[in-house]
Design an enzyme around this catalytic site. Sequence first.
Site, short mmCIF file in Angstrom:
data_model
loop_
_atom_site.label_atom_id
_atom_site.label_comp_id
_atom_site.label_asym_id
_atom_site.label_seq_id
_atom_site.Cartn_x
_atom_site.Cartn_y
_atom_site.Cartn_z
N CYS A 112 42.81 70.39 -91.67
CA CYS A 112 42.61 69.71 -89.75
C CYS A 112 43.47 68.38 -89.78
CB CYS A 112 41.55 70.19 -89.68
SG CYS A 112 40.78 71.22 -90.31
N HIS A 248 40.40 67.12 -83.58
CA HIS A 248 40.81 68.13 -83.95
C HIS A 248 39.57 68.51 -83.47
CE1 HIS A 248 40.67 71.29 -86.20
NE2 HIS A 248 39.81 71.43 -87.20
N ASN A 278 38.52 76.99 -84.02
CA ASN A 278 39.21 76.34 -84.85
C ASN A 278 40.75 76.38 -85.09
OD1 ASN A 278 39.79 74.77 -87.13
ND2 ASN A 278 37.50 74.39 -87.68
O1 UT7 Z 1 37.85 72.27 -89.55
C1 UT7 Z 1 38.15 71.84 -90.40
C2 UT7 Z 1 36.54 71.39 -90.93
N1 UT7 Z 1 35.11 71.97 -90.27
C3 UT7 Z 1 34.94 72.13 -89.22
O2 UT7 Z 1 33.93 70.36 -89.50
C4 UT7 Z 1 32.96 72.78 -89.33
C5 UT7 Z 1 31.79 72.10 -89.41
N2 UT7 Z 1 30.92 72.96 -90.16
C6 UT7 Z 1 30.32 73.93 -88.70
O3 UT7 Z 1 30.63 73.85 -87.59
C7 UT7 Z 1 29.01 74.42 -88.74
O4 UT7 Z 1 28.56 73.79 -89.86
C8 UT7 Z 1 29.03 75.99 -88.43
C9 UT7 Z 1 29.37 76.83 -87.05
C10 UT7 Z 1 29.81 76.26 -89.78
C11 UT7 Z 1 27.72 76.57 -89.07
O5 UT7 Z 1 26.33 75.90 -88.38
P1 UT7 Z 1 25.54 75.46 -87.97
O6 UT7 Z 1 24.60 74.93 -87.47
O7 UT7 Z 1 26.02 74.17 -89.56
O8 UT7 Z 1 24.30 76.26 -89.25
P2 UT7 Z 1 23.78 76.57 -90.61
O9 UT7 Z 1 25.06 76.56 -91.49
O10 UT7 Z 1 22.75 75.28 -91.29
O11 UT7 Z 1 23.16 78.29 -90.16
C12 UT7 Z 1 22.31 78.32 -90.15
C13 UT7 Z 1 21.69 79.47 -89.54
C14 UT7 Z 1 21.11 80.42 -91.41
O12 UT7 Z 1 20.43 80.27 -91.40
P3 UT7 Z 1 19.05 80.38 -91.60
O13 UT7 Z 1 19.48 79.63 -93.60
O14 UT7 Z 1 18.37 78.92 -90.71
O15 UT7 Z 1 18.41 81.05 -91.58
C15 UT7 Z 1 22.85 80.58 -91.03
O16 UT7 Z 1 22.46 81.71 -92.53
O17 UT7 Z 1 22.78 80.12 -89.23
C16 UT7 Z 1 22.64 81.21 -89.81
N3 UT7 Z 1 24.21 82.10 -89.27
C17 UT7 Z 1 24.46 82.40 -88.98
N4 UT7 Z 1 23.82 83.16 -87.60
C18 UT7 Z 1 24.95 84.34 -86.52
C19 UT7 Z 1 25.37 81.20 -89.91
N5 UT7 Z 1 26.42 81.82 -89.23
C20 UT7 Z 1 25.74 82.62 -88.13
C21 UT7 Z 1 26.61 83.54 -87.71
N6 UT7 Z 1 25.90 84.37 -86.95
N7 UT7 Z 1 27.87 83.16 -87.75
#
Ligand code: UT7
Length: 329
Positions: A112, A248, A278
Amino acid sequence: MNATIKSIGIYHPEREITNSFFETYLETSDQWIRERTGIEKRYFSLENEYTSDLCVKAVEALQKNHKTDVQEVDFIIVATSTPDQILPSAASRVQAKLGIPHAGCIDISAACGGFVYGIILAKGLIAAQTHRKVLVIGAETLSKAIDLSDRNSCILFGDGAGAVIVEVSSENHIFNALTDTEGNLGKELFISHLSETVDGEPILADRKMHQNGRAVFKWAVSTLVKNIPILVAKNNWKLDDIDFLIPHSANIRILEAVCKKLELPMEKCVESIRNYGNTSAASIPIAWYNGLVSGKIKSHDQLLLIGFGGGLTCAGICLENNIVLEKVD
Ligand code: UT7
């Protein structure tokens, strides 16, 4: 030798994918995706549509927007993590498809951050007086690299391309840059191709994208909050001198957190996450183009572009916007 950017074109594939597509087979919801990422829709390429095809379409759009002769391009840089093949480069495929007669061609792999790396390299080629007109394209077909059963990552990514021409100019409009890498964090975001290990640790070698979202999120916010003030200072600017920040577009919450910590108004942040997802190396030129089309970004506005991601690596550059959309028939 001075350099400027006067032309831009973007392309996204025709196949629009709204969040409801994922609701049909995954435990997720439109509401979760919007609230946690800001994404409303993205585009996926067709089965037989590859990164070099998107690049060509972005260059054709550039030619519709500006009176510039692409045949005069003497170097092509494609920033991508999803080239059609590892060899030959996507840039060589673009050279062949556009019939550009005399051009050096390379792909750069900086995820990115790739588009900004491309501008930095293009500026260097012009400063070295070895080249005069460099085509820099950020392009991805990430839909071909995602695991559609992994709800943590498949909802994030989209396909697209953005092209600019960096060229010799009487005045300099491309200023100082910054690059920064923490390779020890590479395992937090990868697509495996040949290696089945990182640092001796086994990794999933399924040729799909794998991301530790939470770790990359934390790194992204702290890296941008650290590097934006350093880059501003390298240009003898103050934060207030930034008319528009084009980071980005990985997640709207990353951009909001960075703006809040730096006390920059969100209105100064130009994004492409809502309507494109993204798009990795393509996200910055897509946001820049849309900022121009909406009339938000104007001539002579001071822009700070900053990419970050797989590597983990970050690259930023300050420049003066010198692009005016012309619409050529
Ligand atoms: O471009 C390259 C660089 N990339 C980035 O900068 C990406 C950076 N990361 C992110 O954008 C975020 O971390 C994500 C969008 C990938 C995830 O969001 P988050 O707020 O960090 O969620 P998390 O990974 O902390 O997960 C929170 C909860 C989890 O459930 P539990 O363990 O709390 O029960 C996940 O299993 O959300 C759950 N979860 C979902 N729920 C519904 C993860 N993905 C999904 C989903 N739908 N698609």
